[in-house]
Design a protein around this motif. Sequence first.
Motif, PDB file in Angstrom:
ATOM      1  N   LYS A  34      72.318   9.383  29.522  1.00  0.00           N
ATOM      2  CA  LYS A  34      73.091   8.921  28.360  1.00  0.00           C
ATOM      3  C   LYS A  34      72.809   7.446  28.044  1.00  0.00           C
ATOM      4  O   LYS A  34      72.955   7.012  26.925  1.00  0.00           O
ATOM      5  N   THR A  35      72.458   6.666  29.073  1.00  0.00           N
ATOM      6  CA  THR A  35      72.277   5.226  28.869  1.00  0.00           C
ATOM      7  C   THR A  35      70.949   4.759  29.455  1.00  0.00           C
ATOM      8  O   THR A  35      70.372   5.414  30.334  1.00  0.00           O
ATOM      9  N   LEU A  36      70.480   3.602  28.985  1.00  0.00           N
ATOM     10  CA  LEU A  36      69.255   3.000  29.531  1.00  0.00           C
ATOM     11  C   LEU A  36      69.464   2.611  30.992  1.00  0.00           C
ATOM     12  O   LEU A  36      68.584   2.749  31.828  1.00  0.00           O
ATOM     13  N   SER A  71      68.867  -1.224  22.650  1.00  0.00           N
ATOM     14  CA  SER A  71      68.578   0.213  22.516  1.00  0.00           C
ATOM     15  C   SER A  71      67.178   0.537  23.030  1.00  0.00           C
ATOM     16  O   SER A  71      66.745   1.682  23.008  1.00  0.00           O
ATOM     17  N   LEU A  94      66.591   4.501  23.540  1.00  0.00           N
ATOM     18  CA  LEU A  94      67.665   5.481  23.348  1.00  0.00           C
ATOM     19  C   LEU A  94      67.323   6.382  22.172  1.00  0.00           C
ATOM     20  O   LEU A  94      66.954   5.903  21.098  1.00  0.00           O
ATOM     21  N   SER A  95      67.399   7.704  22.385  1.00  0.00           N
ATOM     22  CA  SER A  95      67.278   8.664  21.276  1.00  0.00           C
ATOM     23  C   SER A  95      68.308   9.733  21.601  1.00  0.00           C
ATOM     24  O   SER A  95      69.417   9.397  21.976  1.00  0.00           O
ATOM     25  N   ASP A  96      67.980  11.020  21.531  1.00  0.00           N
ATOM     26  CA  ASP A  96      68.883  12.025  22.109  1.00  0.00           C
ATOM     27  C   ASP A  96      68.613  11.982  23.606  1.00  0.00           C
ATOM     28  O   ASP A  96      67.657  12.573  24.073  1.00  0.00           O
ATOM     29  N   VAL A 152      67.232   9.636  26.605  1.00  0.00           N
ATOM     30  CA  VAL A 152      66.361   8.456  26.677  1.00  0.00           C
ATOM     31  C   VAL A 152      64.902   8.905  26.593  1.00  0.00           C
ATOM     32  O   VAL A 152      64.465   9.778  27.347  1.00  0.00           O
TER      33      VAL A 152
END
Length: 278
Positions: free
Chosen positions: A199-201, A228, A252-254, A256
């Motif tokens: 969900k996150t970097l 992002s 970040l996309s849908d 990572v």
Amino acid sequence: AGKAASEKPTATRHDMFVDRLAAVPAIAKLELGPLFRSTQPAELTESETEYVVQVIKHIYPGHVILQLDCTNTLNDQLLEDVTVELDLPEGWEQVVEVPCPRLEYNVGGTIYVVLTTPPEVSECVATITATLKFTVKDCDPTTGEPDSDEGYSDDYQLEDIDIAVCDYVQRVMKGNFAAAWEELGEENELSDTFSLPMKTLDEAVKNIILFLGLQACERSDKVPEGKSAHTLLLSGVFRGGVEVLVRAKLALSDGVAMQLTVRSQDAEVSELMTTAIA
């Protein structure tokens, strides 16, 4: 005396294992060469079970030693001749096993198994099914004395032993990543793109470091807030002294998106590193 004492380096975990393994005659006589690294212990049993087993993997130039540290938590049982049966993938071979002669209640014991790793680097990553086998003698819980000399055979299914890419890697810090990257050159460079289910970097960075076992350079393991996109720079040495550098560009996309580029001194190692994430 104080000065002399302070000058003496303290024995590292690595030194301790080198000495401990050298003290096992069946292992010492194999002359396996230098110990490259030892992993952190991994649990092979659920907590609160009858038997508690952890594995430490010792990585050598052409071998892996599995050190299984076992504890018997049942006060009405004595276990004897404790061994482990492994279902090895193709290319792996068992050289020698050093059983644990007995496991009394709450007194730790160790089994060692020496394995030859396959010549193909890509096959050095494996999942091995493991079963503990032993003779049980029922005991008096207060004295620990067996009720009789007759025991019965039993076994206990362990969690699978995973031998992963990160087990073969030592972390090495590079002060100047760009210079090291240029020096290593493009000869064994591989690049691939991945879609990571994170969900996150921040979560992606932690997982990539965990999977590859490499050292984050230039504080690139810290993702600036509100970003992002981020580039993670990693460095290390694969078993056999093969230098490895990784540049992971994250966005970040849908989930990572990651563009992973690996450079190393060996094409097979570069390939293995790119498959470690998949």
